[in-house]
Each structure stands twice: as C-alpha cells, then as structure tokens.
Design a protein around this motif. Structure first.
Motif, mmCIF file in Angstrom:
data_model
loop_
_atom_site.group_PDB
_atom_site.id
_atom_site.type_symbol
_atom_site.label_atom_id
_atom_site.label_comp_id
_atom_site.label_asym_id
_atom_site.label_seq_id
_atom_site.Cartn_x
_atom_site.Cartn_y
_atom_site.Cartn_z
ATOM 1 N N GLY A 24 -74.609 -31.925 -26.004
ATOM 2 C CA GLY A 24 -75.750 -31.822 -26.900
ATOM 3 C C GLY A 24 -76.111 -30.373 -27.159
ATOM 4 O O GLY A 24 -75.442 -29.434 -26.707
ATOM 5 N N ASP B 189 -75.853 -36.598 -27.022
ATOM 6 C CA ASP B 189 -75.164 -37.888 -27.003
ATOM 7 C C ASP B 189 -74.481 -38.055 -25.652
ATOM 8 O O ASP B 189 -73.724 -37.181 -25.208
ATOM 9 C CB ASP B 189 -74.120 -37.959 -28.124
ATOM 10 C CG ASP B 189 -74.760 -37.987 -29.498
ATOM 11 O OD1 ASP B 189 -75.453 -38.969 -29.794
ATOM 12 O OD2 ASP B 189 -74.553 -37.004 -30.257
ATOM 13 N N ARG C 61 -74.732 -46.129 -23.864
ATOM 14 C CA ARG C 61 -74.678 -44.965 -24.733
ATOM 15 C C ARG C 61 -76.114 -44.562 -25.071
ATOM 16 O O ARG C 61 -76.913 -45.399 -25.484
ATOM 17 C CB ARG C 61 -73.914 -45.269 -26.021
ATOM 18 C CG ARG C 61 -72.455 -45.627 -25.795
ATOM 19 C CD ARG C 61 -71.813 -46.066 -27.086
ATOM 20 N NE ARG C 61 -70.431 -46.492 -26.882
ATOM 21 C CZ ARG C 61 -69.690 -47.091 -27.813
ATOM 22 N NH1 ARG C 61 -70.213 -47.347 -29.026
ATOM 23 N NH2 ARG C 61 -68.446 -47.463 -27.549
ATOM 24 N N SER D 22 -78.601 -41.570 -27.056
ATOM 25 C CA SER D 22 -78.683 -40.477 -28.020
ATOM 26 C C SER D 22 -80.138 -40.005 -28.088
ATOM 27 O O SER D 22 -80.897 -40.416 -28.978
ATOM 28 C CB SER D 22 -78.206 -40.932 -29.401
ATOM 29 O OG SER D 22 -76.827 -41.269 -29.363
ATOM 30 N N ARG E 25 -83.287 -37.844 -28.941
ATOM 31 C CA ARG E 25 -83.729 -36.899 -29.951
ATOM 32 C C ARG E 25 -85.225 -36.685 -29.737
ATOM 33 O O ARG E 25 -85.968 -37.619 -29.481
ATOM 34 C CB ARG E 25 -83.499 -37.436 -31.367
ATOM 35 C CG ARG E 25 -82.055 -37.774 -31.711
ATOM 36 C CD ARG E 25 -81.237 -36.503 -31.911
ATOM 37 N NE ARG E 25 -79.914 -36.789 -32.446
ATOM 38 C CZ ARG E 25 -78.852 -37.138 -31.714
ATOM 39 N NH1 ARG E 25 -78.967 -37.263 -30.401
ATOM 40 N NH2 ARG E 25 -77.699 -37.375 -32.305
ATOM 41 N N ASP F 104 -82.197 -43.522 -28.619
ATOM 42 C CA ASP F 104 -81.339 -44.563 -29.198
ATOM 43 C C ASP F 104 -80.422 -45.065 -28.085
ATOM 44 O O ASP F 104 -79.474 -44.391 -27.688
ATOM 45 C CB ASP F 104 -80.530 -43.991 -30.349
ATOM 46 C CG ASP F 104 -79.678 -45.048 -31.017
ATOM 47 O OD1 ASP F 104 -79.847 -46.234 -30.696
ATOM 48 O OD2 ASP F 104 -78.824 -44.664 -31.833
#
Length: 791
Positions: A650, A664, A671, A673, A675, A689
C-alpha cells in the motif's frame, strides 16, 4: 714608692690637663654659633629652601640638641619639614683631630608635608631632578673661624613620632585629597654617600602598620627593601584607581610581604600579596558581584630596565581556592608588549570552583551539578593586538568531568591537546550510564568564525533508551496540558558559529528491545543546518537506511528525512513502537518514506508534519488481539483470528496530523482493502472493503438468502465495513452506504438477467458486426435499468 707616687701624680695631672684641654677644645670647636653656621648653609644649599633652627644646646657628653627645626616650602610660608627636636651625638676622641663625628642623629616629632600639584609635579620635585648644565655653580661657603673645615660623619639616624601629610591637587577633585601617615619611625646607620647603609621605617597608614626594612646605596642609585603591610583598606585611595576599574570596588583589605631590589638597570621583586574582603561589581557582570572574596598572589619578578623586559618566575595566584600558576616573560613592555607566558590550572575541582564564584554568575552551571577535576596548561606567545592568536600550545586533562542534564549524567575523561588554533583529543572517553564511548575530536580555527570540528565516536555496545530519557508515564500522557506547557515556546532559531562533521560507529546498539548491528552514522553541521548524510544498520533480519536535514536557523526548526527498510521483520517493530499491538502483525517489511515538518512541540509537530511512502509485507500474517480479533468477533468467524496474506502492499500520505492509507491485503481466506486515515495519536477512520473466501462466505450466510447480494463473480463475499477506534481497541461497523450500493447493483444485475431472458431469446443473434456490448436493444435496457436504480 716615692717614684711611683710621682709618676702617678704626673699621669693624673696629665689626665686632668687633658680633660680640661678637651673641655676647652670642645667649647672652642663646638659652639651653638659654629653649629648654626655649619648646619644652616649645608641644609639650605642642599634643600634650596629657607631653614630655621631654634635653641641649640651643646654638651661635651650629651652632644648637640637643636629645638624647633623648620624647612619652609620653596615658595610660600608653610613648612615643608618641621621637627620638635634634633639631637646629634658625637664621639669625643675625633675632637683631638679637629673632626666632628656624629654618632647619632635623632629626629623627634617630625612633620613632613608632601603636595602633588595640578600639573603632576611634587613640592620636592626640584630635589630629585638631575642637575643641568645651566644650573649656576654654588658659591663657596666661607671657612670656619679658624680657617679649617669641620669633618662631619653621621653613624646613625633615628626618627620617632613622625607624621606625613599628603595633599593631592592632581586627582581631579575641586579640593585636594588629603592622606596622613602617623607614628612614623625611621632608623638608618652608617650613612654614607659612597657605600650602602641599612635603614628601617615603620608607619601607621590608615590604621594599618607599614614597615620597610632594607639597604640603600646613594652613590649607585641601588637598594633593597622588604615591605610588610597588614590589612590596608584600599577603598580610601579610590581616586587613584577608580578610572582603571570597569566597575565599582566597594571593599578591599590589602596585605603585603614583599622584597624589592634595584640595581644597575635592574629591578626585582618577590613575595606575597593577600587581598581579603574583596567586594567588586564589574560593569559587565552587575548581576554577579564578588562578595567577601579572598585573593593570594605569590610572585617572583625581574625587570631589565634597559632591555624593557619583564621576567616572571614561578608564581601562583589563588582566588577563593581557585589556583593558577604562571611564569614567563614580557618583552618591549613600554611599546608593544610581547608575551611569552606559561599558565596552569592544577587540579581544578569543578564543585569547589563553582562554590568560589558568585552565585548569579554560575547559577546555570550549578543547576547541572558539575563535578570532576580539570588540569590545564597553556603556553601563550604573541602581542595583545590579537588575543585570539596568543595560544601557542597547551594540554587539558579531564578526570571524571560530569554534569547532570536531561536526566543523564555524562562524564568525560582524557586529554585535549592544543596547538595554535587547533585541538586534538587523546584517549577521550565519554561515559553515560552503562555506555562507554571512545571520542576522537579534532578542531581548528578555534578563535575564528566559524570554529571547525570533526569527530569520530566508537563503541562496542550502546544502550540507546537511557540516552533518550525516561518514557512518559500513563498519567502524564493522559493529563491535560498545563499552562506552562501551553505557553512553551518553540526551539530556535539557533545561530551556531560552528562547522562540524563526524561519524559514529557502534558494533551493537539496543533500542526499545531492538538489536541494531553495525550501526553507522555520518553527519555534518554547516551554516546552522544539520545534515544526517547516512544512518544505516541491520535490524530484525533486515536493513535500514535513513538521511535527514534539520534547519536550526528557523524557529521551531525545519526538518526533512527519508527512510528505507528492507526485509525487516514487522513484529519486532510493532512490539517496539506499539507495544499494545505486539504479536498482531508479522511479515518481512519493505518501506520507503519521506517526511517533512517543523516544530519541537507535540501540537506543532502534528500540525506541520507531512510525508508519503509505500510499503510491502512479504509472508504477512495478521493475528492476536486488535484488528484480527475485532474482525473475527464482529463477523463471528473464528478462522479470521489468524490470517495469512500472500500479498500486502500500500501507500500512505501524512497531512494535518493524519495518515491517509490506501492498501490491499490479499490471502486465501481474506482480502482487505483499507481506505481512509489514522491519526498520529492512533485513532482510526477507515473504510474496509472486506472480501471473504467462498468457504467463509458460506459460513457467514449458511442459507444463502443474503450472501447472494454480496458475492463477486468469483464467489467471494463482499462485506463493506467501517473501522474506527484505535489499533489496540478497534471498532467495526457495517458501511451502510456501501451496502445500499451493493444491493442496488446486485438487484439491477438480477433484473437485467431476468429481462434479458424474457425479451431476448437465447441464441438470437445481434446484427452482423455489432458487439454484444453495443447491441442497441441491450444498451436500451441497460440505460433503462441505470435510470431506474439511479433514482
């Protein structure tokens, strides 16, 4: 018998005749008139002043007594010298040879008036001035009554009960300053103009006893005198030194025990000078006056008057116990003094030294509690025109010289060699707690601007944590900022007249539990800018490299740094810098980052710190308390308590005290993600996410009623979350806006599939040459669905 009687009678008669003759001779040779005729011309000739004699009494056995002697001023009616009585005792035997030998001259109650005129001359200056060629030859004095001169020799002179009055018109006052010496006693013997004779003087000066014992040689202009003075109050003589002292001398008691000797073109002196009760306020240090100080000086001094050279023998000065030793020469002292001096400070105890100096002068130093011993020797050579160039060479030895600062007490031991404007250290060791550092230091241009220094510091082992001071306690961290902290000012700007460079080499350093091997630091300081050119080492299975630049010339300092980590294990780093999150993140970290900022106070740092960077974790693993457990508990999936990622990378930026993250993490089960942003104080505000593997998605929704709306094309379940709280205590919630969007998108997809199935028969081809995505019918359907779900 008769013969014996006759001889005896003859002898007795001769003796009687002799005595009678002697008396008659004495009465003839020594009469008041003859004495007056002899003494007055001699005195007036020598003194160039009017001399008056009172009653004169001449006795064969008691000598000559003269009452009320007066010598007037050269111009004026006042007496220059006056005495109650002068007694001359002579020897009888020389009278048979027509010579008067004065065995003793006694002066009782003399009063001497000394006056310094406005032009700086004295009322006796004419007596000490050398005779000029224009001075007329004195007239010949008439011989005595019988035509024969009287031979005069003075064997002893005694003065008692004397008084000296001194009037000074040249000291700048409207009225003359007046000083008095009383109880004057003087004794001299074997007085002669062609050979030395001894003398002694004792007088009371301002209540202090002054004695002089010595020997004078009038013919050669030489002599020797021993001076002793006890406790003279010097402040009474302020008019003579006031302009020479840059301040106010409020008290000083002076004692002397010195010997001075003058020969042909030579002058020498040695002895001891003692100053007590010294009260001095210097203009440059008005807040730090010397009070009740004591100063001792033992010296030896020789002066070559012809060569204008002053030679100091081994001398010693002591101020309140602070010792200085010196010797050397001063040449051409009357024109352009050339110094060649050796100075030494032997065994200077720092604690005693500070105790001996004014409190205000050393208040800051006393707060650091300096201790240890300093031995210094320097050789000065040159003129006073450029004092900075006087240092020829020298040596300073330090023994356990320590100060307290920042919760530490560093101590230095070793030697510093000086040569001109350069220095070099020898076996210099710096001890800080359990750390022992070897310091090699070189300097040049020590008295210029800038001073130039270079250094090399080495150590086998270095404990870094004690050097940074104790960490703040939890109570201190939780406490609100105090008024003093709120009013604290930023550091700087700093103006350091120094150009320096150095290197540090440490075999092994320990910092926050991290072991750093082969630590190397190269730095330089120039024009108030500190540059860390390289900071490298091996750490936690990897390496790190850093450089930095700090502008010390700006308020709050301005700094920038770049950091690179390669293959460093994440867990030791997390444990060191976030101990509450220890054991939660594993992997081999690669990191590149750059930071810029300004400020030395916490709030200023948070406000002004900025930066950006990228990171990658190989063989990453998320487990333990914190985020892994919080996610596992929120989704009720035990499998998420320990998750491995094949890929974790990242980037981040820092602005306004917050770290913005876009990363990520990809693994076989999970998984992520993230932000969003995280504050420098650890608070979190992230959109997460989260995607679960088909296996975990099935466990999350065993009946499949919901997960159908949160699956991607590969069957991974999509769970939009929000992450808040802190790293140690995270808080997970569902991201409602993302959920709504996903449901709408999934519903649209389902409706589109249904309509396509109903409206377009399977296998109905599109118009030739038209891609499926550009089929007008399908495009019209897509647009209709977007409009529907968009509303």
């Amino acid at each position: 018998m008769n013969r014996f009687i006759k001889i005896s009678a003859i002898v007795a008669g001769a003796v009687v005749v002799l005595i009678v003759a002697l008396i008659v001779l004495a009465q003839v040779l020594i009469t008041p008139e003859r004495v007056r005729e002899t003494v007055l011309p001699l005195a007036e000739k020598a003194l160039h002043r009017k001399v008056a004699l009172g009653e004169i009494d001449v006795s064969l056995f008691s000598g000559i007594s003269i009452q009320d002697i007066r010598v007037q001023e050269k111009a004026g009616e006042e007496d220059f010298v006056a005495a109650d009585r002068i007694v001359l005792r002579y020897r009888i035997w020389p009278l048979f040879f027509l010579r008067v030998v004065v065995d003793e001259v006694r002066l009782e109650g003399p009063k001497i008036r000394i006056e310094r005129l406005a032009d700086g001359s004295f009322n006796f200056s004419d007596l000490t001035a050398p005779a000029s060629a224009e001075t007329p030859a004195p007239k010949e004095e008439p011989a005595s009554e019988n035509g024969k001169e009287i031979s005069l020799l003075v064997a002893r002179v005694v003065v008692s009960g004397g008084e000296i009055l001194f009037f000074d018109h040249a000291a700048g006052a409207a009225t003359p300053y007046r000083y008095q010496l009383s109880d004057l006693a003087l004794e001299a013997s074997d007085i002669s103009l062609d050979r030395p004779f001894p003398f002694s003087v004792k007088v009371l000066l301002n209540g202090s006893v002054l004695t002089l014992d010595g020997e004078a040689n009038v013919a050669e202009g030489s002599g020797k005198v021993k001076v002793n003075l006890a406790g003279l109050d010097v402040t009474a003589f302020a008019p003579y030194y006031r302009s020479a002292i840059p301040g106010d001398l409020e008290g000083l008691k002076l004692s002397l025990d010195v010997v001075a000797e003058k020969g042909a073109g030579k002058l020498s002196s040695k002895g001891s000078v003692v100053v007590k009760e010294l009260d001095l306020i210097l203009d440059a240090m008005k807040e730090s006056p010397l009070r009740d100080a004591r100063f001792n000086l033992d010296y030896a001094l020789d002066v070559d008057l012809a060569a204008k050279t002053l030679t100091l023998g081994a001398s010693r000065a002591v101020l309140n116990g602070i010792v200085a030793e010196f010797d050397g020469t001063v040449s051409a002292y009357d024109v352009k003094p050339l110094l060649d001096l050796n100075l030494a400070l032997p065994g200077l105890d720092l604690r005693r030294t500070l105790a001996a100096l004014p409190d205000n002068l050393v208040a800051a130093a006393k707060g650091m509690d300096p201790a240890g011993t300093v031995d210094a020797k320097v050789h000065l050579y040159g003129t006073l025109e450029d004092p900075g160039k006087l240092l020829k060479d020298g040596e300073v030895s330090l023994t356990d010289v320590a100060v307290s600062a920042g919760g530490m007490r560093p101590a230095l031991s070793g030697r510093i060699h000086l040569s001109g404007d350069t220095l070099q250290t020898e076996k210099l060791q710096l001890k800080i707690g359990d750390n022992l550092l070897q310091v090699d230091l070189q300097g040049k241009n020590l008295f210029g601007d800038p001073v130039v220094l270079s250094s090399r510091i080495t150590a086998d082992k270095l404990l870094v944590d004690p050097l940074l001071g104790p960490p703040p306690t939890a109570a201190a961290e939780a406490a609100p900022a105090t008024r003093d902290a709120a009013q604290a000012e930023e550091l700087g700007p700093l103006a350091i007249p120094l150009r320096a460079s150095g290197e540090v080499r440490v075999q092994q350093a320990l910092y926050k539990g991290l072991v750093i091997d082969a630590l190397a630091l190269d730095w330089r300081l120039e024009k108030n800018v500190l540059t860390v050119e390289k900071l490298t080492g091996t750490l936690a299975g990897g390496t790190f490299t850093q450089n930095a630049r700090v502008d010390l010339g700006k308020k709050g300092l301005v700094y920038t740094t770049a950091l690179e980590l390669k293959g460093v294990q994440a867990d030791p780093l997390v444990t060191a810098f976030a101990p509450k999150s220890a054991g939660t993140l594993f992997g081999n970290l690669d990191l590149t980052a750059r930071f810029d900022g300004r400020g030395t106070l916490a709030e200023t740092v948070k406000k002004n710190l900025s930066g950006k960077g990228r990171f990658a974790l190989a063989e990453a693993r998320l487990t333990g308390s914190g985020i892994a457990r919080g996610l596992s508990d929120y989704l009720q999936l035990e499998e998420l308590r320990d998750v491995r990622f094949a890929k974790a990378e990242g980037e981040f930026t820092i602005e306004q005290g917050r770290v913005k993250v876009a990363a990520d993490f990809g693994g076989s089960k999970l998984r992520l993600s993230p932000r969003g942003s995280a504050g420098l104080d650890g608070n979190l505000d992230l959109v997460l996410d989260t995607r679960l593997s088909p296996e975990l998605t099935g466990k999350l929704d065993s009946h499949g009623k919901v997960s159908g709306y949160f699956k991607d094309a590969q069957g991974w379940g999509q769970v939009p979350l929000k992450l808040s709280g802190t790293v140690a205590a995270p808080r997970f919630t569902l991201d409602a806006s993302a959920v709504k969007g996903q449901v709408k998108e999934k519903a649209r997809e389902q409706l589109q599939k249904t309509l396509e199935k109903k409206l377009f028969k399977k296998g109905t081809p599109a118009e030739p040459g038209t891609p499926e995505s550009q089929d007008p019918a399908k495009k019209a359907l897509d647009d209709a669905l977007k409009g529907l779900f968009g509303r």
